[in-house]
Write an enzyme that holds these catalytic residues in place. Structure first.
Site, PDB file in Angstrom:
ATOM      1  N   GLY A  88      -7.881 -30.599  39.971  1.00 55.56           N
ATOM      2  CA  GLY A  88      -9.193 -31.220  40.110  1.00 55.56           C
ATOM      3  C   GLY A  88      -9.407 -32.346  39.113  1.00 55.56           C
ATOM      4  N   ARG A 172       1.012 -34.827  30.281  1.00 54.92           N
ATOM      5  CA  ARG A 172       1.676 -33.531  30.122  1.00 54.92           C
ATOM      6  C   ARG A 172       3.037 -33.563  30.796  1.00 54.92           C
ATOM      7  NH1 ARG A 172      -1.781 -28.314  31.585  1.00 54.92           N
ATOM      8  NH2 ARG A 172      -1.570 -28.901  33.766  1.00 54.92           N
ATOM      9  N   ASP A 255      -3.358 -19.042  38.397  1.00 58.64           N
ATOM     10  CA  ASP A 255      -3.129 -20.488  38.533  1.00 58.64           C
ATOM     11  C   ASP A 255      -2.597 -21.080  37.232  1.00 58.64           C
ATOM     12  OD1 ASP A 255      -5.933 -19.708  37.938  1.00 58.64           O
ATOM     13  OD2 ASP A 255      -6.167 -21.822  37.482  1.00 58.64           O
TER      14      ASP A 255
HETATM   15  P1  AMP Z   1      -8.416 -24.639  34.208  1.00 54.42           P
HETATM   16  O1  AMP Z   1      -9.568 -23.952  33.584  1.00 54.42           O
HETATM   17  O2  AMP Z   1      -7.968 -25.839  33.455  1.00 54.42           O
HETATM   18  O3  AMP Z   1      -7.269 -23.731  34.516  1.00 54.42           O
HETATM   19  O4  AMP Z   1      -8.951 -25.208  35.609  1.00 54.42           O
HETATM   20  C1  AMP Z   1      -9.339 -24.374  36.655  1.00 54.42           C
HETATM   21  C2  AMP Z   1      -9.656 -25.220  37.876  1.00 54.42           C
HETATM   22  O5  AMP Z   1     -10.810 -26.037  37.645  1.00 54.42           O
HETATM   23  C3  AMP Z   1      -8.564 -26.172  38.294  1.00 54.42           C
HETATM   24  O6  AMP Z   1      -8.571 -26.266  39.702  1.00 54.42           O
HETATM   25  C4  AMP Z   1      -8.990 -27.468  37.663  1.00 54.42           C
HETATM   26  O7  AMP Z   1      -8.440 -28.587  38.305  1.00 54.42           O
HETATM   27  C5  AMP Z   1     -10.496 -27.409  37.859  1.00 54.42           C
HETATM   28  N1  AMP Z   1     -11.194 -28.234  36.870  1.00 54.42           N
HETATM   29  C6  AMP Z   1     -11.308 -27.998  35.555  1.00 54.42           C
HETATM   30  N2  AMP Z   1     -12.004 -28.965  34.951  1.00 54.42           N
HETATM   31  C7  AMP Z   1     -12.335 -29.863  35.893  1.00 54.42           C
HETATM   32  C8  AMP Z   1     -13.059 -31.103  35.892  1.00 54.42           C
HETATM   33  N3  AMP Z   1     -13.576 -31.606  34.782  1.00 54.42           N
HETATM   34  N4  AMP Z   1     -13.188 -31.750  37.069  1.00 54.42           N
HETATM   35  C9  AMP Z   1     -12.657 -31.251  38.190  1.00 54.42           C
HETATM   36  N5  AMP Z   1     -11.986 -30.096  38.262  1.00 54.42           N
HETATM   37  C10 AMP Z   1     -11.816 -29.398  37.132  1.00 54.42           C
HETATM   38 MG    MG Z   2      -5.396 -24.332  34.947  1.00 55.83          MG
END
Ligand code: AMP
Ligand code: MG
Length: 496
Positions: A88, A172, A255
């Site tokens: 995202g 990354r 994930d």
């Molecule tokens: P994470 O907590 O980094 O594992 O992210 C969990 C999900 O939320 C993933 O699908 C990310 O791509 C999405 N996500 C996290 N932060 C954002 C953001 N600022 N904008 C869009 N999607 C996000």
């Molecule tokens: Mg993640």
């Protein structure tokens, strides 16, 4: 400057990924660039042009040959299945082949909205970007399999979280971004063709030995069962390494679980200071699901979700597939224990194996818990304790209550008698595996706070210290020191 891209993921069907350009940022500024890693990846630094590099690493210009895509994936978040997550706020630029011949992903994180952004802004604040940079590079220096940080760029824009924060983009590098959640994504859609593509890509990139001379003769079902076994083994090894350095991932959602066995996604992660197996730092983990002590069990739970997706590849007959996958999964316990014992033995300076080793390890950990001793320093000072009374005192002073330690030390010394090494050699051995420097939370927080005020000095000196974790720091700041009470960071926030 960039090495040639191979574009493996771009060639996957578009239900598995979405073409997506990064969104340009206002005023990109390169604040960190990992030259040794760039060299390893085949970047041509002789033609390094800082302005062009900055534009590319900010996502303002797509490097030649790259075709950015956002990857689809699903995942269990804190135990609840979310059928669609996906990148995202990240895009994969493509893959490059490093000097060792390994295929590595290059991803921009914080690069703007994608078709998977849901309600999010697609951006990353500077704090989480620097945290990931520091902690992933520290993990690498500590010998723990991990994604790496190639660069960090500030955007000149604000991102709005609880308060407005400076925005940033992280580059990354990963062995791949194939996650347990990627498999769940296709499995949840009954996409058998996609599943096979992912499984074959995983084997090709991470477990090519399964295709070797033996593999060619292997029947297909056997090969995918062997894939499950191999991922179980890598995850067991990985979590054992985490436990050995006192690392708490914080968001072990499926994930965030790679099939390569690399640590992925440094959100609310932290290293423990005082040893307490129940330690939790994540502000969103209210029930302590991902506490230090729970990590092996959670890894196995995540592997069970992985195994479920592979069933149809393992055997046409579901019952038989379940039976075989269950055996592979249950092996996790034994594999993890073996990996942990190996890690902890080396932390005690033991190269040989003796019956009572597991108990000897647990007794030290119990003593550390009772005495609230600092995890990292307690192991580090074992070497000092071998060198005389003064060293032993420096170890003992870490323990609020030292009775258990005093009972343990003679038993450890006796056990060391079975090793064919003199005290000097043992001390060297201990100092080569027990780090002096870890990215302590209060130091990471301090570096971030300064960077948010545009002072990157503390970030740079902390980075320099954690990339040489086995050397006691000699600089102005003592990075080996645990936090004082008023410096302790009790909560960390995730990167969103
Ligand atoms: P994470 O907590 O980094 O594992 O992210 C969990 C999900 O939320 C993933 O699908 C990310 O791509 C999405 N996500 C996290 N932060 C954002 C953001 N600022 N904008 C869009 N999607 C996000
Ligand atoms: Mg993640």
């Amino acid at each position: 400057m960039f090495p040639p891209f191979t574009l493996r993921y771009v060639r996957f069907p578009d239900r598995l990924r979405a073409e997506c350009q990064p969104t340009p940022v206002e005023r990109p500024r390169l604040v960190a660039f990992n030259r040794p890693l760039a060299e390893e990846l085949g970047f041509d630094l002789d033609v390094y042009d800082p302005d062009r590099a900055t534009q590319a690493l900010a996502g303002n210009v797509v490097p030649e040959g790259a075709e950015p895509v956002a990857l689809a994936y699903a995942g269990h978040q804190f135990g609840n299945f979310v059928p669609q997550l996906g990148d995202g706020r990240a895009v994969l630029l493509g893959e490059v082949t490093d000097h060792a011949g390994r295929v590595r992903d290059l991803q921009l994180k914080g690069s703007g909205r994608t078709p998977f952004s849901r309600g999010g802004d697609g951006r990353a604040p500077l704090g989480p970007v620097l945290r990931e940079y520091l902690v992933s590079e520290a993990m690498h220096a500590l010998g723990v399999p991990t994604t790496r940080a190639l660069a960090a760029v500030t955007t000149g824009e604000r991102v709005y979280r609880r308060v407005p924060e400076p925005g940033a983009v992280l580059t990354r590098v990963a062995a791949s971004h194939l996650r347990v959640g990627t498999f769940q994504y296709v499995a949840a859609r009954g996409d058998s063709e996609g599943l096979k593509l992912l499984a074959d890509e995983t084997i090709a990139r991470h477990y090519p030995h399964l295709l070797g001379p033996d593999g060619a003769e292997r029947e297909e079902g056997e090969r995918y069962l062997a894939l499950l076994e191999a991922v179980v083994e890598r995850q067991a090894q990985l979590v054992a390494r985490w436990m050995g350095v006192g690392f708490i991932h914080g968001v072990m959602n499926t994930d965030n679980a790679t099939v390569s066995g690399e640590t992925l996604d440094y959100g609310p992660c932290a290293f423990m200071d005082a040893y307490d197996p129940r330690s939790v730092f994540s502000s969103i983990d209210e029930r302590g699901r991902y506490a230090y002590v729970n990590q092996p069990a959670i890894a196995q739970w995540n592997l069970a979700r992985f195994a479920e997706t592979l069933l149809e590849l393992i055997d046409d007959q579901r019952e038989r597939a379940i039976e075989r996958a269950t055996v592979a999964l249950e092996a996790f316990g034994e594999r993890y224990e073996a990996a942990r014992l190996a890690v902890m033995r080396s932390k005690l300076g033991l190269e040989t194996a003796e019956q009572g080793d597991a108990a000897l390890i647990d007794e030290l950990l119990d003593a550390m818990q009772a005495g609230q001793a600092d995890f990292t320093l307690a192991f580090r000072r074992l070497a000092d304790a071998l060198e005389g009374a003064e060293g032993e005192a420096s170890l003992a002073e870490l323990f609020g209550e030292r009775e258990a330690l005093d009972a343990w030390l003679p038993r450890w010394r006796e056990r060391l008698g079975c090793e064919e090494a003199d005290e000097a050699a043992l001390a060297r051995r201990l100092r080569a595996v027990n780090p002096a420097v870890i990215p302590r939370n209060h130091r990471v927080a301090e570096a971030i706070a300064a960077a948010e005020e545009d002072d990157f000095g503390p970030f740079e000196s902390l980075l320099a210290a954690i990339t040489r974790p086995f050397e006691a720091s000699a600089g102005e700041v003592d990075y080996t020191r645990p936090p004082q009470d008023d410096e302790k960071v009790l909560r960390t926030f995730c990167g969103t």
